[in-house]
Design a protein around this motif. Structure first.
Motif, PDB file in Angstrom:
ATOM      1  N   PRO A  37       0.829  -1.208   0.000  1.00 39.62           N
ATOM      2  CA  PRO A  37       0.000   0.000   0.000  1.00 39.62           C
ATOM      3  C   PRO A  37       0.861   1.254   0.000  1.00 39.62           C
ATOM      4  O   PRO A  37       1.878   1.316   0.687  1.00 39.62           O
ATOM      5  CB  PRO A  37      -0.791  -0.133   1.311  1.00 39.62           C
ATOM      6  N   GLY A  38       0.462   2.223  -0.793  1.00 39.48           N
ATOM      7  CA  GLY A  38       1.189   3.483  -0.863  1.00 39.48           C
ATOM      8  C   GLY A  38       2.321   3.516  -1.856  1.00 39.48           C
ATOM      9  O   GLY A  38       2.980   4.548  -2.015  1.00 39.48           O
ATOM     10  N   THR A  39       2.559   2.404  -2.563  1.00 44.40           N
ATOM     11  CA  THR A  39       3.621   2.380  -3.564  1.00 44.40           C
ATOM     12  C   THR A  39       3.228   3.237  -4.763  1.00 44.40           C
ATOM     13  O   THR A  39       2.112   3.125  -5.265  1.00 44.40           O
ATOM     14  CB  THR A  39       3.888   0.939  -4.041  1.00 44.40           C
ATOM     15  N   PRO A  40       4.091   4.130  -5.239  1.00 43.42           N
ATOM     16  CA  PRO A  40       3.766   4.947  -6.409  1.00 43.42           C
ATOM     17  C   PRO A  40       3.341   4.100  -7.607  1.00 43.42           C
ATOM     18  O   PRO A  40       3.853   2.992  -7.814  1.00 43.42           O
ATOM     19  CB  PRO A  40       5.073   5.697  -6.688  1.00 43.42           C
ATOM     20  N   GLU A  41       2.431   4.602  -8.387  1.00 41.38           N
ATOM     21  CA  GLU A  41       1.847   3.862  -9.497  1.00 41.38           C
ATOM     22  C   GLU A  41       2.887   3.452 -10.530  1.00 41.38           C
ATOM     23  O   GLU A  41       2.802   2.378 -11.123  1.00 41.38           O
ATOM     24  CB  GLU A  41       0.770   4.708 -10.170  1.00 41.38           C
ATOM     25  N   ASP A  42       3.892   4.321 -10.775  1.00 35.83           N
ATOM     26  CA  ASP A  42       4.868   4.020 -11.819  1.00 35.83           C
ATOM     27  C   ASP A  42       5.985   3.088 -11.364  1.00 35.83           C
ATOM     28  O   ASP A  42       6.851   2.720 -12.166  1.00 35.83           O
ATOM     29  CB  ASP A  42       5.470   5.315 -12.374  1.00 35.83           C
ATOM     30  N   HIS A  43       5.992   2.673 -10.107  1.00 36.09           N
ATOM     31  CA  HIS A  43       7.027   1.743  -9.639  1.00 36.09           C
ATOM     32  C   HIS A  43       6.709   0.332 -10.120  1.00 36.09           C
ATOM     33  O   HIS A  43       5.607  -0.171  -9.927  1.00 36.09           O
ATOM     34  CB  HIS A  43       7.127   1.780  -8.115  1.00 36.09           C
ATOM     35  N   THR A  44       7.702  -0.303 -10.727  1.00 35.83           N
ATOM     36  CA  THR A  44       7.494  -1.614 -11.354  1.00 35.83           C
ATOM     37  C   THR A  44       8.141  -2.763 -10.591  1.00 35.83           C
ATOM     38  O   THR A  44       7.797  -3.920 -10.827  1.00 35.83           O
ATOM     39  CB  THR A  44       8.069  -1.606 -12.778  1.00 35.83           C
TER      40      THR A  44
END
Length: 256
Positions: A37-44
């Motif tokens: 939860p809270g991980t930026p959307e663009d982090h892969t």
């Protein structure tokens, strides 16, 4: 400035301690590796950068702390890890989308009287630099490992530090009390310090005498191929030179 307690360096003495540094990375997957939860959307990817002993042996008796300099775009990019449990890794866990170079600085225990040393590691999130078959295997693997074997060399260490490096660890009462100890560097499963690396590799511990033998074999095979290529190139050059000499003789004959 003289060292504390008038310690002297041991002239002509060189001692090394092996360790492993590197990173592991995993692609986010809803089932196998879901985003926290809270991980930026663009982090892969999720990833870990670390410094640890070979085969997870203890290095805290000579390495006091490790500082990791991450990319400036990451919050709190300068991370210092210390006070870890013996046999565990100095490590930082993060998430991201891009690869970058990480500066790693080792700080030694105070008794060493040595300055910190820095080196670099390229965080790897994707398979590359290998042949197609190996790259495909890495692509399908659950993690991307970029592990490096290194040896910390101490030239002419101070007396007290040398004693700490080479003395067996203290033993209390219990099943290991009275067990024979040996001089060395890492703490083995029997509680002994040794600079030896394991005989055989495991999937999560790739550095061993077995790995060393395979690498030597690979280098010898590569050397043999290069020598063969060099012989063929010399033969081709000799043939070309002979052909050129004949053409020159023919040219002189026709012009003369």
């Amino acid at each position: 400035m003289a060292p504390p307690n008038n310690q002297k360096r041991l002239k002509g003495i060189q001692i090394f301690r092996p360790f492993v540094f590197g990173s592991t990375a995993k692609l986010f997957d809803p089932t196998e590796n879901p985003k926290p939860p809270g991980t930026p959307e663009d982090h892969t990817h999720s990833w870990t950068v670390f410094v640890k002993g070979v085969d997870d042996t203890d290095i805290t008796y000579w390495c006091r702390k490790v500082q990791f300099k991450l990319h400036d775009s990451i919050p709190n990019p300068l991370r210092t890890i210390e006070n870890i449990q013996p046999g565990t890794a100095f490590q930082v866990h993060e998430t991201g989308w891009g690869e970058f170079e990480i500066t790693i600085k080792l700080y030694y225990i105070p008794e060493s009287l040595e300055k910190p040393q820095s080196f670099y590691h390229h965080l790897r999130l994707h398979p590359y630099g290998v042949n197609d078959a190996e790259r495909e295997a890495m692509r399908l693997a659950p993690t991307i490992n970029a592990h490096c074997y290194e040896e910390q060399i101490f030239n002419e260490p101070y007396e007290q530090f040398y004693e700490l490096l080479t003395s067996p660890i203290a033993r209390g009462k219990g099943k290991n009390a009275g067990t024979k100890t040996m001089k060395g560097g890492m703490v083995s499963s029997t509680g002994e310090r040794t600079a030896l690396i394991p005989l055989a590799s495991r999937p999560d511990q790739p550095f061993s005498r077995e790995t060393e033998k395979l690498e030597i074999k690979r280098l010898r095979e590569a050397k043999g191929k290069i020598e063969g290529m060099n012989i063929r190139a010399q033969e081709e050059l000799k043939a070309k030179e002979e052909e050129l000499a004949k053409l020159r003789e023919e040219s002189k004959r026709l012009l003369g």
